[in-house]
Design an enzyme around this catalytic site. Structure first.
Site, PDB file in Angstrom:
ATOM      1  N   GLU A 230       3.366  -8.107   7.500  1.00  0.00           N
ATOM      2  CA  GLU A 230       2.067  -8.697   7.166  1.00  0.00           C
ATOM      3  C   GLU A 230       2.114  -9.773   6.088  1.00  0.00           C
ATOM      4  O   GLU A 230       1.381  -9.692   5.077  1.00  0.00           O
ATOM      5  CB  GLU A 230       1.072  -7.605   6.766  1.00  0.00           C
ATOM      6  CG  GLU A 230       0.736  -6.659   7.895  1.00  0.00           C
ATOM      7  CD  GLU A 230      -0.478  -5.772   7.598  1.00  0.00           C
ATOM      8  OE1 GLU A 230      -0.902  -5.713   6.430  1.00  0.00           O
ATOM      9  OE2 GLU A 230      -1.004  -5.168   8.540  1.00  0.00           O
TER      10      GLU A 230
ATOM     11  N   TYR B  66      -6.494  -3.073  13.000  1.00  0.00           N
ATOM     12  CA  TYR B  66      -7.325  -1.938  12.578  1.00  0.00           C
ATOM     13  C   TYR B  66      -8.740  -2.040  13.130  1.00  0.00           C
ATOM     14  O   TYR B  66      -9.714  -1.837  12.405  1.00  0.00           O
ATOM     15  CB  TYR B  66      -7.280  -1.820  11.049  1.00  0.00           C
ATOM     16  CG  TYR B  66      -5.931  -1.279  10.612  1.00  0.00           C
ATOM     17  CD1 TYR B  66      -5.692   0.092  10.618  1.00  0.00           C
ATOM     18  CD2 TYR B  66      -4.890  -2.132  10.278  1.00  0.00           C
ATOM     19  CE1 TYR B  66      -4.447   0.605  10.272  1.00  0.00           C
ATOM     20  CE2 TYR B  66      -3.639  -1.631   9.926  1.00  0.00           C
ATOM     21  CZ  TYR B  66      -3.434  -0.259   9.926  1.00  0.00           C
ATOM     22  OH  TYR B  66      -2.202   0.243   9.598  1.00  0.00           O
TER      23      TYR B  66
ATOM     24  N   ASP C  56       0.823  -1.202   0.000  1.00  0.00           N
ATOM     25  CA  ASP C  56       0.000   0.000   0.000  1.00  0.00           C
ATOM     26  C   ASP C  56       0.868   1.267   0.000  1.00  0.00           C
ATOM     27  O   ASP C  56       0.673   2.155   0.815  1.00  0.00           O
ATOM     28  CB  ASP C  56      -0.889  -0.068   1.262  1.00  0.00           C
ATOM     29  CG  ASP C  56      -1.856   1.077   1.386  1.00  0.00           C
ATOM     30  OD1 ASP C  56      -2.434   1.483   0.371  1.00  0.00           O
ATOM     31  OD2 ASP C  56      -2.030   1.578   2.523  1.00  0.00           O
TER      32      ASP C  56
ATOM     33  N   GLU D  55       0.914  -1.319  14.249  1.00  0.00           N
ATOM     34  CA  GLU D  55       0.073  -0.464  13.401  1.00  0.00           C
ATOM     35  C   GLU D  55      -1.324  -0.410  14.006  1.00  0.00           C
ATOM     36  O   GLU D  55      -1.884  -1.453  14.371  1.00  0.00           O
ATOM     37  CB  GLU D  55      -0.042  -1.013  11.961  1.00  0.00           C
ATOM     38  CG  GLU D  55       1.195  -0.848  11.116  1.00  0.00           C
ATOM     39  CD  GLU D  55       1.000  -1.257   9.655  1.00  0.00           C
ATOM     40  OE1 GLU D  55      -0.151  -1.224   9.167  1.00  0.00           O
ATOM     41  OE2 GLU D  55       2.017  -1.606   9.029  1.00  0.00           O
TER      42      GLU D  55
HETATM   43  C1  BDP Z   1      -1.382  -2.473   6.683  1.00  0.00           C
HETATM   44  C2  BDP Z   1      -0.049  -2.282   5.989  1.00  0.00           C
HETATM   45  C3  BDP Z   1       0.246  -0.844   5.618  1.00  0.00           C
HETATM   46  C4  BDP Z   1      -1.005  -0.183   5.078  1.00  0.00           C
HETATM   47  C5  BDP Z   1      -2.059  -0.193   6.172  1.00  0.00           C
HETATM   48  C6  BDP Z   1      -3.364   0.480   5.750  1.00  0.00           C
HETATM   49  O1  BDP Z   1       1.009  -2.810   6.756  1.00  0.00           O
HETATM   50  O2  BDP Z   1       1.298  -0.793   4.701  1.00  0.00           O
HETATM   51  O3  BDP Z   1      -0.771   1.091   4.613  1.00  0.00           O
HETATM   52  O4  BDP Z   1      -2.355  -1.522   6.503  1.00  0.00           O
HETATM   53  O5  BDP Z   1      -4.235  -0.193   5.238  1.00  0.00           O
HETATM   54  O6  BDP Z   1      -1.971  -3.575   6.107  1.00  0.00           O
HETATM   55  O7  BDP Z   1      -3.467   1.680   5.917  1.00  0.00           O
END
Ligand code: BDP
Length: 641
Positions: free
Chosen positions: A450, A505, A196, A541
Site C-alpha cells: 500500500e 475494504y 497498522d 486484503e
Molecule cells: C491495510 C493495511 C493493513 C491494515 C489494514 C486495516 O495493509 O496493514 O491492518 O489495512 O486497516 O491498509 O485493517
C-alpha cells in the site's frame, strides 16, 4: 521436451536503471550474506536462545552510555527469542524509543579449534550492534533478516566471552519500514509510524553459534525446471565456497526415500530427474541437494538443502504452478502473539498452519515483513504457497491523513521517502531474496504494501526496485499490494508488475454497513482493472473488524455476522470475475497495533481467529467455502491444502 519454467520476464539490459542509480551496491559489510547454519557430521550448531540479561540505557546516546563495557546485572532477564515490549510491567520498557541491551556469556567449545565459527542472529528488530567483551564486532540494519559475525579471530575456543547486543527500535524516513521520532508535549520521545501493527522490538528470533571448516560451503542457489506432467525435472544449482573455484565437490540429489537420483562433481551445474516428483500445493515433495566439498576424496564440508521441483509463471490472466491454474485461498498474516509479540514461537507457528489446513487455506502473504526462516521451511515441507513480502509498509502519508480528514502530505519528497529510503529498500529486497531464494513455497516477491502509488514520484521510486527484484531473481513473478483509492486511472505503477494484488475494504472503510452498495462498487472497480490489464488479480486484503462474541441479527458493524456477510458478499463478486485468482482475507488473527489510534480497540480485530487463535464465525464460513468440492475457483487441479 518443453520446459515450462522459461524465465518469465524480459532479459535484462546490461546496465539496468537499478544499477545506474546505484541501488546494486549493497550494504557496508556482507554480514547479511549468511547461509542458514546446520549441524551435521562436520558442522556444529549451538543455540544461544534462553534467558539473557536486559537493560535500557541510562542515557539516550549509545556512544556515551557504552552499556556493553560492563556486566549487565540479572535484575531484568528476558527470553530470547521474543519482543521485549510485553514481557515486563514497566511502561518505560514497553514504550522505549531507542536502544536496549541484551547480554549473556557464552563459550566457544574447546573442540572448535579447527576451522571458523560465527554467531548468527536470525533477526534483531530493527538495528543491532554486536559486542564481544568491550569491542564492537558487527551489526545490522533491518529487523527481519539474519546476519552473522565471524568470531574466529575474536575469541579462542574454550574461552568465555561477554556477548552484548544493543538493539535499536527507531524508525526514520530512511528505514524500512519508515517512521519518525517526535518529542511529545511532555518532552518524551515518541515513535510515530504509518503502519497498522505494533512496533515490537528485540531479539525476536533465534541466536546461535556455529562452526564450519576453513574451506566450506558459503552459499547455495537453486532454480528448478520441469515439464507440467512431472516427466522430467531439472535442478540448476550453484555453490559458493570460501575456497578457490576449483574446490572439488560432489553434489547429489536424494529423494524422500534416501535414494540418490542424480549426481555431479562441479560447483555449478544441472541435475536431471526423470520421472520427477513435483512440489505441488498441498502435496509437497522435497528432494535433498547434498553438497560435499572434497579434499583428496575426503569430505571436508557438507551442506543439505531441501529442494522442491516446481515451476511458477503468469500467463494471461492466470497464475500457473506446474502449468496448472492456481487459485490462492488464505490470508494476510502477522507474526504476533500475546506476551511474545513478534517473537518466533514454534507452537503458534505450527498451530497456525494446522488451522489454515483445517479450513482449506492453501497460501498466505508474509504481510508486512519477512517471517522467520522456520516458517518458510514449514511451508516448503507442507506445500503451502507463500507470497513473500519485504518490510516496505507505510510508504504512504495519505492513509492516516485521510483518516484524520487532513490534506495528505507528499510521501516521495526530499525530507520523507527519498533516495536514501530507496537504498535501504533495495538492501531489504536484496536480503530477503538472498535468504528465501531457495524456498519452493515462495512463488512471488511482494516489493511493498500500500504505497502512495498514485502520487508523483512513485514511479521513479519503484521502477528501479522492481528491476532490481527481477535481476536478483528472474524466475518468480513480482507484485505489490495496491491501496484502495489508487484506482486504475490513478495508480502510476501497476503496469510494472506481473500480477495485481488489491487491498480493498468495501463494506468496511467505504460503504460502511451497506453491503448491497459495497457489492456494486467493488464489482465496478474490479471490472475496471480487468478491462485495463490482462493480468491475474489477487484480492490481497479484504475484511472487517469483528469483536469475537458480538452477535446481531441485523447488519451490525463489529459483529461476527457482519464479518461473515462481508466475506460472503466479496466472494460473490470474486466468483463472477475470471481474472480473480486468489483471495487472502485480512487477517488470519487479531493482532496488536500502536496505541495511538481511536479506531483500534486493543489491536486490529479483522482476524477470523482471535489473537489466541479461537475461531470467529467467519472461520467456519471460510472453511465451508474453501473445502467445498463445488467451489468454482478450485477446479483445474489446484488443491486446497
Ligand atoms: C491495510 C493495511 C493493513 C491494515 C489494514 C486495516 O495493509 O496493514 O491492518 O489495512 O486497516 O491498509 O485493517
Amino acid at each position: 521436451m518443453r520446459l515450462s519454467n522459461i524465465p518469465l520476464l524480459r532479459p535484462w539490459a546490461a546496465l539496468s536503471l537499478a544499477t545506474l542509480i546505484g541501488l546494486s551496491s549493497g550494504a557496508d559489510t556482507d554480514q547479511w550474506k549468511t547461509l542458514k547454519p546446520q549441524a551435521n557430521a562436520i558442522r556444529e550448531l549451538l543455540s544461544l536462545d534462553g534467558t539473557w540479561n536486559f537493560a535500557l540505557p541510562q542515557s539516550r546516546e549509545i556512544e556515551e552510555d557504552q552499556g556493553w563495557t560492563s556486566v549487565i546485572p540479572p535484575k531484568l532477564q528476558i527470553p530470547v527469542p521474543a519482543s521485549y515490549n510485553d514481557i515486563f510491567t514497566d511502561p518505560a520498557i514497553r514504550n522505549n524509543v531507542g536502544w536496549a541491551y541484551y547480554q549473556r556469556h557464552a563459550i566457544v567449545p574447546q573442540t572448535w579449534s579447527e576451522g571458523r565459527y560465527y554467531v548468527r542472529f536470525d533477526s534483531v528488530t530493527h538495528e543491532a550492534k554486536v559486542y564481544v567483551n568491550d569491542e564492537e564486532v558487527g551489526g545490522h540494519v533491518g529487523g527481519y533478516t539474519p546476519f552473522e559475525v565471524d568470531l574466529t579471530d575474536l575469541v579462542s575456543p574454550g574461552e568465555q566471552f561477554r556477548l552484548t547486543v544493543a538493539v535499536n527500535n527507531i524508525l526514520t524516513w530512511q528505514t524500512i519500514p519508515p517512521g519518525e521520532v517526535v518529542t511529545n508535549e511532555a518532552g518524551k520521545l515518541r515513535q510515530d509510524y504509518n503502519h497498522d501493527f505494533y512496533n515490537y522490538a528485540g531479539i525476536a528470533r533465534s541466536v546461535s553459534l556455529y562452526s564450519v571448516p576453513d574451506v566450506h560451503v558459503s552459499d547455495v542457489t537453486v532454480t528448478t525446471e520441469n515439464d507440467d506432467e512431472g516427466n522430467e525435472g531439472t535442478v540448476n544449482y550453484s555453490v559458493e565456497t570460501s575456497g578457490s573455484n576449483d574446490t572439488q565437490a560432489r553434489v547429489t540429489l536424494i529423494d524422500e526415500d534416501g535414494n540418490e537420483v542424480a549426481e555431479a562433481s562441479e560447483l555449478e551445474g544441472s541435475l536431471n530427474v526423470s520421472p520427477v516428483n513435483l512440489w505441488q500445493p498441498g502435496a509437497a515433495y522435497l528432494y535433498t541437494l547434498r553438497v560435499e566439498l572434497l579434499s583428496d576424496d575426503t569430505v571436508v564440508d557438507t551442506y543439505d538443502l531441501p529442494v522442491g521441483v516446481r515451476s511458477v509463471r503468469v500467463e494471461g490472466n492466470q497464475f500457473l504452478i506446474n502449468g496448472k491454474p492456481f487459485y490462492f485461498t488464505g490470508f494476510g498474516k502477522h507474526e504476533d502473539s500475546p506476551v511474545r509479540g513478534k517473537g518466533y514461537d514454534p507452537a503458534y507457528m505450527i498451530h497456525d498452519f494446522e488451522l489454515m489446513k483445517w479450513m482449506g487455506a492453501n497460501s498466505f502473504r508474509t504481510s508486512h515483513y519477512p517471517y522467520a526462516e522456520e516458517v518458510m521451511e514449514y511451508a516448503d515441507r507442507h506445500g503451502i504457497v507463500v507470497i513473500d513480502e519485504v518490510a516496505a509498509v507505510g510508504l504512504n502519508l495519505g492513509i492516516s491523513a485521510g483518516l484524520r480528514g487532513d490534506e495528505p502530505p507528499k510521501t516521495f519528497t526530499e525530507d520523507k521517502v527519498n533516495n536514501e529510503t530507496q537504498k535501504t529498500h533495495a538492501q531489504a529486497l536484496r536480503e530477503l531474496i538472498h535468504r528465501d531464494k531457495n524456498h519452493a513455497s515462495v512463488v512471488s516477491w511482494c516489493v511493498t504494501n500500500e504505497p502512495a502509488s498514485a502520487e508523483d514520484g512513485a514511479r521513479e521510486y519503484f521502477q528501479p526496485l522492481v528491476e532490481l527484484t527481477r535481476e536478483l531473481d528472474p524466475t518468480r513473478p513480482v507484485t505489490f499490494t495496491n491501496v484502495m483509492g489508487a484506482t486504475v486511472d490513478k495508480c502510476l505503477i501497476s503496469d510494472l508488475f506481473d500480477f495485481l494484488s488489491l487491498n480493498r475494504y468495501y463494506g468496511w472503510y467505504v460503504q460502511t454497513g451497506d453491503l448491497e452498495s459495497a457489492e456494486v462498487a467493488m464489482e465496478e472497480e474490479l471490472l475496471q482493472w480487468v478491462d485495463e490489464y490482462d493480468k491475474p488479480i489477487i484480492m490481497s486484503e479484504y475484511g472487517a473488524d469483528t469483536l469475537a462474541g458480538l452477535h446481531a441479527v441485523d447488519e451490525v458493524l463489529w459483529s461476527e455476522e457482519y464479518q461473515t456477510n462481508l466475506l460472503r458478499m466479496s466472494h460473490k463478486v470474486f466468483d463472477s470475475i475470471d481474472s480473480i485468482v486468489g483471495e487472502h482475507v485480512w487477517n488470519f488473527a487479531d493482532f496488536q497495533t500502536p496505541h495511538t489510534g481511536v479506531n483500534r480497540v486493543d489491536g486490529n480485530k479483522k482476524g477470523v481467529f482471535t489473537r489466541e487463535r479461537r475461531p470467529k464465525a467467519a472461520a467456519h464460513e471460510l472453511k465451508r467455502r474453501w473445502l467445498d468440492e463445488g467451489f468454482p475457483k478450485l477446479g483445474n487441479g489446484t488443491s486446497g491444502a
